[in-house]
Design a protein around this motif. Structure first.
Motif, PDB file in Angstrom:
ATOM      1  N   GLN A  10       2.288  13.266  -8.737  1.00 26.92           N
ATOM      2  CA  GLN A  10       1.857  14.447  -7.991  1.00 26.92           C
ATOM      3  C   GLN A  10       0.344  14.411  -7.745  1.00 26.92           C
ATOM      4  O   GLN A  10      -0.128  14.703  -6.643  1.00 26.92           O
ATOM      5  CB  GLN A  10       2.237  15.709  -8.762  1.00 26.92           C
ATOM      6  N   THR A  11      -0.406  14.036  -8.773  1.00 21.45           N
ATOM      7  CA  THR A  11      -1.860  13.936  -8.634  1.00 21.45           C
ATOM      8  C   THR A  11      -2.241  12.853  -7.634  1.00 21.45           C
ATOM      9  O   THR A  11      -3.144  13.035  -6.803  1.00 21.45           O
ATOM     10  CB  THR A  11      -2.494  13.630  -9.995  1.00 21.45           C
ATOM     11  N   ALA A  12      -1.540  11.716  -7.706  1.00 22.92           N
ATOM     12  CA  ALA A  12      -1.824  10.623  -6.783  1.00 22.92           C
ATOM     13  C   ALA A  12      -1.516  11.021  -5.346  1.00 22.92           C
ATOM     14  O   ALA A  12      -2.259  10.675  -4.418  1.00 22.92           O
ATOM     15  CB  ALA A  12      -1.009   9.396  -7.182  1.00 22.92           C
ATOM     16  N   ALA A  13      -0.422  11.772  -5.161  1.00 30.81           N
ATOM     17  CA  ALA A  13      -0.055  12.211  -3.810  1.00 30.81           C
ATOM     18  C   ALA A  13      -1.095  13.169  -3.249  1.00 30.81           C
ATOM     19  O   ALA A  13      -1.467  13.085  -2.066  1.00 30.81           O
ATOM     20  CB  ALA A  13       1.312  12.877  -3.842  1.00 30.81           C
ATOM     21  N   SER A  48       0.815  -1.222   0.000  1.00 33.46           N
ATOM     22  CA  SER A  48       0.000   0.000   0.000  1.00 33.46           C
ATOM     23  C   SER A  48       0.847   1.269   0.000  1.00 33.46           C
ATOM     24  O   SER A  48       0.398   2.323  -0.462  1.00 33.46           O
ATOM     25  CB  SER A  48      -0.935   0.001   1.206  1.00 33.46           C
ATOM     26  N   THR A  49       2.073   1.182   0.516  1.00 31.89           N
ATOM     27  CA  THR A  49       2.919   2.381   0.585  1.00 31.89           C
ATOM     28  C   THR A  49       3.611   2.698  -0.736  1.00 31.89           C
ATOM     29  O   THR A  49       4.118   3.795  -0.919  1.00 31.89           O
ATOM     30  CB  THR A  49       3.996   2.210   1.675  1.00 31.89           C
ATOM     31  N   THR A  50       3.649   1.727  -1.646  1.00 36.64           N
ATOM     32  CA  THR A  50       4.339   1.945  -2.930  1.00 36.64           C
ATOM     33  C   THR A  50       3.461   1.644  -4.145  1.00 36.64           C
ATOM     34  O   THR A  50       3.896   1.820  -5.277  1.00 36.64           O
ATOM     35  CB  THR A  50       5.600   1.056  -3.013  1.00 36.64           C
ATOM     36  N   ALA A  51       2.220   1.205  -3.913  1.00 38.79           N
ATOM     37  CA  ALA A  51       1.362   0.800  -5.022  1.00 38.79           C
ATOM     38  C   ALA A  51       1.062   1.946  -5.982  1.00 38.79           C
ATOM     39  O   ALA A  51       0.779   1.718  -7.164  1.00 38.79           O
ATOM     40  CB  ALA A  51       0.049   0.228  -4.473  1.00 38.79           C
ATOM     41  N   HIS A  52       1.129   3.189  -5.479  1.00 39.07           N
ATOM     42  CA  HIS A  52       0.788   4.355  -6.298  1.00 39.07           C
ATOM     43  C   HIS A  52       1.930   4.806  -7.212  1.00 39.07           C
ATOM     44  O   HIS A  52       1.714   5.614  -8.121  1.00 39.07           O
ATOM     45  CB  HIS A  52       0.434   5.519  -5.374  1.00 39.07           C
ATOM     46  N   ILE A  53       3.156   4.298  -6.997  1.00 40.51           N
ATOM     47  CA  ILE A  53       4.327   4.802  -7.730  1.00 40.51           C
ATOM     48  C   ILE A  53       4.267   4.366  -9.188  1.00 40.51           C
ATOM     49  O   ILE A  53       4.196   3.160  -9.469  1.00 40.51           O
ATOM     50  CB  ILE A  53       5.633   4.295  -7.088  1.00 40.51           C
TER      51      ILE A  53
END
Length: 272
Positions: free
Chosen positions: A259-262, A207-212
């Motif tokens: 950036q959008t995901a963050a 979950s901590t890296t899935a957005h990368i």
């Protein structure tokens, strides 16, 4: 440092094709010896064999498609196109191949790989300086080839908004992704040990890296391979040699996505 003018996608099959023919067609019971080259060549020597070998007339027919000189004595099956393909691959790499009792494949030495773009384009692709105090965003490059790492590092150095981080194998890349939380990962597909596709899947499950966003980088430009890897979960796909414009555009798209995901994650946390 000298580099051999070849690529692994062609060089490997070239060597294997020559060895396979040596084993199967010339002398079934022979011993095959790889001779260390004094010059930038590969040399596969058919020596100390107990077979009959090939006549001069048969040698002249060796690289003809669907022709297997000496097949009557070998008893081995085959189509007669293996050496034709091998010869084609060698010539595509600018080399030559010949045989008497020895296969000799010669490839030129060259300088380290260069970017596939003129220097004038390099300058045009440099991003403007960002204001002082702007947080640096991290690009993690997972790649085992030092020359490719150096190329990407040179490109990233042109951007004052990026920090470059590299990992020489997939396991280290996974560890760095979890520890450093880079904004973007550039992933070589053909890594030793664990493939780039398998490496990509592991951060996707956390979950901590899935957005990368993870950009694939490969010498394989076959459309089906590109489609397969994008379906597997890569954000985008770049082919080698690296083209500066495509690289920068893909990087910008991935950074914008990150950036959008963050921002979206921050908003969800505030609402929660």
């Amino acid at each position: 440092m000298n580099w051999q003018l070849s690529d692994t996608g062609s060089a490997g099959p070239t060597l294997i094709g020559s060895l396979h023919f040596s084993r199967k067609s010339i002398c079934p019971k022979q011993e095959i010896v790889l001779v260390p080259p004094a010059q930038p060549t590969w040399q596969i020597e058919s020596s100390r064999d107990t077979g009959a070998g090939l006549t001069l007339e048969q040698l002249a027919q060796l690289f003809q498609p669907f022709n297997r000189p000496g097949r009557e004595a070998s008893g081995e099956e085959g189509t007669g196109i293996g050496l034709v393909v091998t010869k084609h691959l060698v010539e595509l790499m600018g080399g030559t191949i010949g045989v008497d009792s020895v296969f000799l494949i010669e490839l030129d030495l060259t300088a380290a790989p260069m970017l596939a773009t003129p220097e004038s384009e390099h300058a045009s692709r440099v991003r403007p300086q960002v204001p002082d105090g702007t947080p640096l965003r991290t690009l993690l490059h997972v790649e085992d080839n030092p020359a490719n790492l150096e190329l990407v590092e040179q490109l990233v150095a042109r951007r004052s908004d990026l920090r470059f981080l590299s990992a020489a194998d997939g396991n280290l890349g996974i560890e760095f992704a979890l520890v450093y939380q880079p904004e973007v990962i550039l992933m070589d597909i053909n890594l030793p040990g664990i493939s780039g596709i398998d490496v990509m899947r592991i951060p996707r499950k956390d979950s901590t890296t899935a957005h990368i966003p993870i950009i694939a980088l490969s010498a394989n430009a076959v459309p089906r391979a590109i489609e397969r890897d994008l379906e597997a979960g890569f954000f985008s796909y770049l082919t080698k040699p690296i083209k500066v414009g495509e690289f920068m555009d893909a990087l910008d798209a991935a950074l914008e996505f990150a950036q959008t995901a963050a921002a979206s994650r921050t908003l969800k946390e505030e609402i929660a």
